[in-house]
Design a protein around this motif. Structure first.
Motif, short mmCIF file in Angstrom:
data_model
loop_
_atom_site.label_atom_id
_atom_site.label_comp_id
_atom_site.label_asym_id
_atom_site.label_seq_id
_atom_site.Cartn_x
_atom_site.Cartn_y
_atom_site.Cartn_z
N UNK A 121 -29.21 83.86 31.73
CA UNK A 121 -29.17 83.05 32.96
C UNK A 121 -30.50 82.34 33.16
N UNK A 122 -30.40 81.10 33.62
CA UNK A 122 -31.60 80.29 33.82
C UNK A 122 -32.55 80.93 34.82
N UNK A 123 -32.01 81.55 35.85
CA UNK A 123 -32.86 82.12 36.91
C UNK A 123 -33.76 83.24 36.40
N UNK A 124 -33.42 83.82 35.25
CA UNK A 124 -34.19 84.94 34.73
C UNK A 124 -35.30 84.50 33.77
N UNK A 135 -45.66 70.68 34.42
CA UNK A 135 -45.38 69.31 34.85
C UNK A 135 -43.95 68.90 34.50
N UNK A 136 -43.52 69.26 33.28
CA UNK A 136 -42.15 68.93 32.87
C UNK A 136 -41.15 69.66 33.76
N UNK A 137 -41.41 70.94 34.03
CA UNK A 137 -40.49 71.73 34.86
C UNK A 137 -40.38 71.13 36.26
N UNK A 138 -41.51 70.73 36.83
CA UNK A 138 -41.49 70.16 38.17
C UNK A 138 -40.73 68.84 38.19
N UNK A 139 -40.94 68.03 37.17
CA UNK A 139 -40.31 66.71 37.14
C UNK A 139 -38.81 66.80 36.91
N UNK A 140 -38.39 67.73 36.07
CA UNK A 140 -36.98 67.76 35.65
C UNK A 140 -36.11 68.64 36.54
N UNK A 141 -36.70 69.40 37.45
CA UNK A 141 -35.91 70.16 38.40
C UNK A 141 -34.94 71.12 37.74
N UNK A 142 -33.72 71.11 38.22
CA UNK A 142 -32.73 72.07 37.75
C UNK A 142 -32.42 71.90 36.27
N UNK A 143 -32.50 70.65 35.77
CA UNK A 143 -32.20 70.46 34.36
C UNK A 143 -33.27 71.10 33.48
N UNK A 145 -34.86 73.77 34.16
CA UNK A 145 -34.63 75.21 34.20
C UNK A 145 -33.52 75.63 33.25
N UNK A 146 -32.66 74.68 32.86
CA UNK A 146 -31.54 75.01 32.00
C UNK A 146 -31.90 75.02 30.50
N UNK A 147 -33.13 74.70 30.17
CA UNK A 147 -33.46 74.48 28.76
C UNK A 147 -33.68 75.78 27.99
#
Length: 394
Positions: A121-124, A135-143, A145-147
């Protein structure tokens, strides 16, 4: 208007090859992903360095095989040296795998390939601590987190910058062949997605990812890079994560189409296909021949079809819109590439294509294990881990 970026193009002997293989860290007990990537890297840093399996090609220095971190803490990446042959890259990977296992086995961790983890799960998951990752995580938001995804990147040396973009455009005609052979991500967050390669469609949601812009000239590419840097879309050209891209730093064409393989044998087979294709197309350029190209909308359709149906896809074969089964096209391509493989010394690795088509690609094997266990995905992870340990498909 912004100024064009001066990308340059590194010196790279023709048809040298290097591999980058992203691999997941799995808890042996739960079969879930581990977040201990930084601890693994710290332990590796305290150990002895791994030297290259072959002496580097003339004029190439400074690229020893090594292990590095990635966007998520659940991942390590094995990076080979610059090699003359796919077999040489395979020897580098073998030594890197042995070195990583010497650290991960005592930690109760397993190594797993594939394009995605079937039920994580992405949340984990935890993003790595580099500023660029944050920076990438902040810019891409939920997407972003799915990587929870892994791929195989194949670099092939290109001796002159002017060849890079024609080779990139021509390689797009073989996109579905590579994606169908490598597809290994049918499950996502515990669900069957209906796709052979869910990874490929996940990753293209990230800005400057997905299919490349089919530029005709290097000047157009530099103008694009300058614009992207000017508006802050990227901080360096290597943040343009196209499925196929020129790598100015290394002087290579980098093919990023493939889902992460679940075993070494198939990793080298996929690398051999890319290695042979780039050399084959480069030879055609030398002969003054026109390389094959497809309209961008056909390339996009082929990406979707091969991601959705894998080796059962019917794909668009030429600019006239003729279509056919991808498995038949792969068989014809294999015959075409066999003389090239003999020249490059990778005939044995290229022959593994027939094994994938006959025995099933990774996504098909994962589905078979799940079906045999009433949909339970823990045995799927354990099968993927076992393939990695054996170095062969089960």
């Amino acid at each position: 208007m912004s100024s064009p970026a001066r990308l340059g193009f590194g010196e790279s002997p023709r048809s040298t090859v290097g591999l980058e293989w992203e691999i997941g860290l799995v808890e042996s007990g739960s079969a879930n992903l581990s977040q201990l990537g930084p601890e693994v890297l710290d332990a590796l840093a305290r150990g002895a360095a791994v030297g290259p399996s072959e002496s580097p090609p003339d004029g190439v220095t400074g690229y020893p095989p090594h292990v590095t971190g990635e966007f998520m803490r659940n991942t390590v990446e094995l990076v080979t040296g610059v090699c003359r042959t796919v077999a040489g890259a395979g020897a580098d990977l073998t030594r890197l795998l042995d070195r990583v296992r010497a650290v991960t086995d005592p930690m109760g961790l397993d190594l797993m390939g594939g394009g995605t983890h079937p039920f994580a799960r992405a949340a984990d998951q935890i993003v790595g601590d580099k500023e660029r990752y944050a920076r990438i995580r902040e810019r891409t938001g939920v997407w972003g987190a799915q990587l929870i995804i892994w791929g195989l990147h194949v670099h092939v040396g290109v001796e002159h910058r002017d060849k890079a973009l024609p080779l990139m455009r021509a390689m797009l005609t073989y996109f579905p062949h590579l994606q169908a052979l490598s597809a290994g991500s049918p499950y996502w967050a515990g669900e069957h997605t209906g796709f052979a390669s869910n990874r490929s469609l996940l990753f293209q949601q990230i800005p400057s990812s997905g299919l490349p812009v089919a530029f005709e000239t290097w000047q157009e590419l530099e103008a694009y890079a300058g614009d992207m840097l000017h508006v802050g879309a990227v901080e360096a050209f290597n943040e343009v994560h196209w499925d196929i891209r020129p790598s100015p730093k290394f002087g290579t064409l980098e093919v990023r189409v493939c889902d992460g393989p679940t075993n070494l044998k198939e990793a080298l087979t996929l690398a051999a296909v890319v290695h042979c294709l780039v050399e084959h197309l480069s030879t055609q350029l030398d002969q003054g021949r026109t390389l094959p190209e497809l309209p961008p909308w056909f390339v996009e359709e082929n990406k979707f079809r091969s991601a959705r149906y894998g080796l059962d896809a019917t794909v668009i074969l030429d600019a006239d819109g003729n279509q056919g089964p991808i498995a038949d096209s792969i068989a014809k391509l294999l015959v075409e590439l066999e003389p090239v493989a003999q020249r490059l010394g990778c005939a044995a690795e290229l022959a593994g294509v027939r094994d994938i088509v006959r025995g099933g690609a990774s996504y098909q094997r994962q589905q078979a294990v799940a079906a045999a266990h009433d949909g339970d995905l823990v045995p799927v992870v354990r099968a993927m881990v076992e393939e990695m340990r054996r170095g062969n498909p089960l």
